[in-house]
Design a protein around this motif. Structure first.
Motif, PDB file in Angstrom:
ATOM      1  N   PRO A   2       1.039  -2.915 -10.223  1.00  0.00           N
ATOM      2  CA  PRO A   2       1.235  -1.491 -10.008  1.00  0.00           C
ATOM      3  C   PRO A   2       2.243  -0.894 -10.989  1.00  0.00           C
ATOM      4  CG  PRO A   2       2.170  -2.751  -8.196  1.00  0.00           C
ATOM      5  CD  PRO A   2       1.526  -3.725  -9.126  1.00  0.00           C
ATOM      6  N   ILE A   3       1.972   0.289 -11.485  1.00  0.00           N
ATOM      7  CA  ILE A   3       2.884   0.982 -12.387  1.00  0.00           C
ATOM      8  C   ILE A   3       4.075   1.500 -11.580  1.00  0.00           C
ATOM      9  CG2 ILE A   3       3.098   2.827 -14.094  1.00  0.00           C
ATOM     10  CD1 ILE A   3      -0.153   2.761 -13.959  1.00  0.00           C
ATOM     11  N   VAL A 103      -2.077  -2.609  10.886  1.00  0.00           N
ATOM     12  CA  VAL A 103      -1.050  -3.445  11.509  1.00  0.00           C
ATOM     13  C   VAL A 103      -1.055  -4.801  10.821  1.00  0.00           C
ATOM     14  CG1 VAL A 103      -0.305  -4.572  13.639  1.00  0.00           C
ATOM     15  CG2 VAL A 103      -1.158  -2.213  13.698  1.00  0.00           C
ATOM     16  N   VAL A 104       0.116  -5.200  10.324  1.00  0.00           N
ATOM     17  CA  VAL A 104       0.248  -6.467   9.603  1.00  0.00           C
ATOM     18  C   VAL A 104       1.525  -7.172  10.038  1.00  0.00           C
ATOM     19  CG1 VAL A 104      -1.038  -5.736   7.552  1.00  0.00           C
ATOM     20  CG2 VAL A 104       1.425  -5.347   7.663  1.00  0.00           C
ATOM     21  N   SER A 105       1.598  -8.466   9.726  1.00  0.00           N
ATOM     22  CA  SER A 105       2.846  -9.174   9.994  1.00  0.00           C
ATOM     23  C   SER A 105       3.873  -8.757   8.945  1.00  0.00           C
ATOM     24  CB  SER A 105       2.623 -10.678   9.995  1.00  0.00           C
ATOM     25  OG  SER A 105       2.285 -11.093   8.701  1.00  0.00           O
ATOM     26  N   LYS A 106       5.153  -8.953   9.288  1.00  0.00           N
ATOM     27  CA  LYS A 106       6.268  -8.466   8.469  1.00  0.00           C
ATOM     28  C   LYS A 106       6.150  -8.868   6.999  1.00  0.00           C
ATOM     29  CE  LYS A 106      11.316  -8.485   8.423  1.00  0.00           C
ATOM     30  NZ  LYS A 106      12.528  -8.896   9.148  1.00  0.00           N
ATOM     31  N   ASP A 107       5.738 -10.125   6.762  1.00  0.00           N
ATOM     32  CA  ASP A 107       5.711 -10.604   5.372  1.00  0.00           C
ATOM     33  C   ASP A 107       4.575 -10.003   4.538  1.00  0.00           C
ATOM     34  OD1 ASP A 107       3.608 -11.939   6.494  1.00  0.00           O
ATOM     35  OD2 ASP A 107       4.359 -13.955   6.086  1.00  0.00           O
ATOM     36  N   GLN A 108       3.702  -9.208   5.151  1.00  0.00           N
ATOM     37  CA  GLN A 108       2.619  -8.579   4.396  1.00  0.00           C
ATOM     38  C   GLN A 108       2.904  -7.109   4.077  1.00  0.00           C
ATOM     39  OE1 GLN A 108      -0.366  -9.612   7.428  1.00  0.00           O
ATOM     40  NE2 GLN A 108      -1.514 -10.684   5.838  1.00  0.00           N
ATOM     41  N   VAL A 109       3.977  -6.586   4.683  1.00  0.00           N
ATOM     42  CA  VAL A 109       4.223  -5.140   4.617  1.00  0.00           C
ATOM     43  C   VAL A 109       4.381  -4.642   3.180  1.00  0.00           C
ATOM     44  CG1 VAL A 109       5.905  -3.337   5.165  1.00  0.00           C
ATOM     45  CG2 VAL A 109       5.192  -4.930   6.944  1.00  0.00           C
ATOM     46  N   GLU A 110       5.233  -5.274   2.400  1.00  0.00           N
ATOM     47  CA  GLU A 110       5.520  -4.768   1.050  1.00  0.00           C
ATOM     48  C   GLU A 110       4.282  -4.823   0.154  1.00  0.00           C
ATOM     49  OE1 GLU A 110       8.324  -3.137  -0.106  1.00  0.00           O
ATOM     50  OE2 GLU A 110       8.829  -3.185   2.024  1.00  0.00           O
ATOM     51  N   ALA A 111       3.502  -5.898   0.295  1.00  0.00           N
ATOM     52  CA  ALA A 111       2.288  -6.014  -0.515  1.00  0.00           C
ATOM     53  C   ALA A 111       1.296  -4.911  -0.171  1.00  0.00           C
ATOM     54  CB  ALA A 111       1.651  -7.389  -0.301  1.00  0.00           C
ATOM     55  N   VAL A 112       1.195  -4.599   1.117  1.00  0.00           N
ATOM     56  CA  VAL A 112       0.277  -3.538   1.542  1.00  0.00           C
ATOM     57  C   VAL A 112       0.741  -2.180   1.018  1.00  0.00           C
ATOM     58  CG1 VAL A 112      -0.561  -2.261   3.574  1.00  0.00           C
ATOM     59  CG2 VAL A 112      -0.647  -4.765   3.548  1.00  0.00           C
ATOM     60  N   ILE A 113       2.042  -1.917   1.119  1.00  0.00           N
ATOM     61  CA  ILE A 113       2.594  -0.647   0.632  1.00  0.00           C
ATOM     62  C   ILE A 113       2.358  -0.510  -0.885  1.00  0.00           C
ATOM     63  CG2 ILE A 113       4.759   0.606   0.186  1.00  0.00           C
ATOM     64  CD1 ILE A 113       5.745  -0.434   2.942  1.00  0.00           C
ATOM     65  N   ASP A 114       2.652  -1.570  -1.634  1.00  0.00           N
ATOM     66  CA  ASP A 114       2.450  -1.522  -3.088  1.00  0.00           C
ATOM     67  C   ASP A 114       0.988  -1.286  -3.444  1.00  0.00           C
ATOM     68  OD1 ASP A 114       5.097  -1.781  -3.769  1.00  0.00           O
ATOM     69  OD2 ASP A 114       5.031  -3.957  -3.981  1.00  0.00           O
ATOM     70  N   LYS A 115       0.093  -1.931  -2.701  1.00  0.00           N
ATOM     71  CA  LYS A 115      -1.336  -1.770  -2.988  1.00  0.00           C
ATOM     72  C   LYS A 115      -1.792  -0.343  -2.708  1.00  0.00           C
ATOM     73  CE  LYS A 115      -3.630  -4.644  -4.283  1.00  0.00           C
ATOM     74  NZ  LYS A 115      -3.903  -4.938  -5.726  1.00  0.00           N
ATOM     75  N   ILE A 117       0.037   2.367  -2.835  1.00  0.00           N
ATOM     76  CA  ILE A 117       0.569   3.227  -3.900  1.00  0.00           C
ATOM     77  C   ILE A 117      -0.274   3.079  -5.169  1.00  0.00           C
ATOM     78  CG2 ILE A 117       2.529   3.618  -5.451  1.00  0.00           C
ATOM     79  CD1 ILE A 117       4.376   2.887  -3.102  1.00  0.00           C
ATOM     80  N   GLU A 118      -0.567   1.820  -5.505  1.00  0.00           N
ATOM     81  CA  GLU A 118      -1.334   1.546  -6.724  1.00  0.00           C
ATOM     82  C   GLU A 118      -2.694   2.257  -6.708  1.00  0.00           C
ATOM     83  OE1 GLU A 118      -1.881  -2.655  -7.320  1.00  0.00           O
ATOM     84  OE2 GLU A 118      -3.306  -2.347  -8.962  1.00  0.00           O
ATOM     85  N   GLU A 119      -3.345   2.247  -5.565  1.00  0.00           N
ATOM     86  CA  GLU A 119      -4.716   2.765  -5.501  1.00  0.00           C
ATOM     87  C   GLU A 119      -4.785   4.250  -5.146  1.00  0.00           C
ATOM     88  OE1 GLU A 119      -7.076   0.981  -6.599  1.00  0.00           O
ATOM     89  OE2 GLU A 119      -6.094  -0.976  -6.586  1.00  0.00           O
ATOM     90  N   ALA A 120      -3.755   4.779  -4.484  1.00  0.00           N
ATOM     91  CA  ALA A 120      -3.841   6.155  -3.978  1.00  0.00           C
ATOM     92  C   ALA A 120      -3.112   7.163  -4.851  1.00  0.00           C
ATOM     93  CB  ALA A 120      -3.291   6.228  -2.552  1.00  0.00           C
TER      94      ALA A 120
END
Ligand code: ATP
Ligand code: GLN
Length: 164
Positions: A2-3, A103-115, A117-120
């Motif tokens: 992601p940029i 809804v995700v487990s805690k360790d997936q949160v940052e990856a989901v947020i970054d993804k 942002i990258e796509e939207a």
């Protein structure tokens, strides 16, 4: 890669095993976001057509090209109607958006947020916002399972990591 990334947060308060990532996004970017999430093993997503205002206020929604319109018209008719309702064709000041809840487990949160942002992200006002909400428990209706057992999904994180 992601940029643009979300800035680093020290830790989430209150602490929780699970979080709901609630993203309010441009309707015409949602299919792009969801296919990217599926590719990273995120299988459970809920979407709703919503309308709102923020910094973008009642200003006109940017739209995709004619192909995007046609896709919405044939594939996602309800989103197409939402786009029409919140756009320059309408008298009200609310802009059509899509709410994605993941809804995700805690360790997936940052990856989901970054993804997301990258796509939207377009860089223009109206790209949307992400809210992070602690979730106390997850219960699978079919089995009565709770917690991690209920949150895990086939094709999800555990199956992807064993495949590596
Ligand atoms: P099963 O009981 O076998 O898991 P199911 O059909 O009862 O299957 P799911 O398909 O897992 O349950 O989920 C039903 C709906 O719940 C989905 O369509 C989706 O809207 C929502 N959902 C499921 N998991 C999540 C999640 N992690 N985050 C957000 N929404 C979810
Ligand atoms: N955490 C789940 C898994 O890895 C997926 C959660 C989701 O799809 N929202 O199986």
């Amino acid at each position: 890669t992601p940029i643009f990334r979300a800035q680093i947060t020290p830790d989430y308060v209150p602490d929780s095993k699970f979080y709901k990532v609630e993203a309010i996004l441009r309707p015409w970017r949602v299919s792009q976001v969801s296919s990217a999430l599926v590719k990273m093993g995120i299988r459970g997503v809920t979407v709703s057509d919503v309308r709102g205002f923020g910094a973008q206020g009642g200003s006109k929604e940017r739209h995709g090209d004619i192909l995007t319109y046609l896709c919405y018209f044939f594939v996602l008719p309800s989103s197409f109607l939402g786009m029409i309702k919140g756009s320059e064709f309408s008298e009200d000041n609310f802009v059509a958006k899509v709410k994605m809840e993941i809804v995700v487990s805690k360790d997936q949160v940052e990856a989901v947020i970054d993804k997301i942002i990258e796509e939207a992200r377009t860089g223009e006002i109206g790209d949307g916002k992400i809210f992070l909400v602690p979730v106390s428990d997850v219960i699978r209706v079919r089995t009565g399972e709770r917690g991690e057992k209920a949150e895990r999904m086939s094709g999800g994180r555990s199956e992807i990591s064993t495949a590596l």
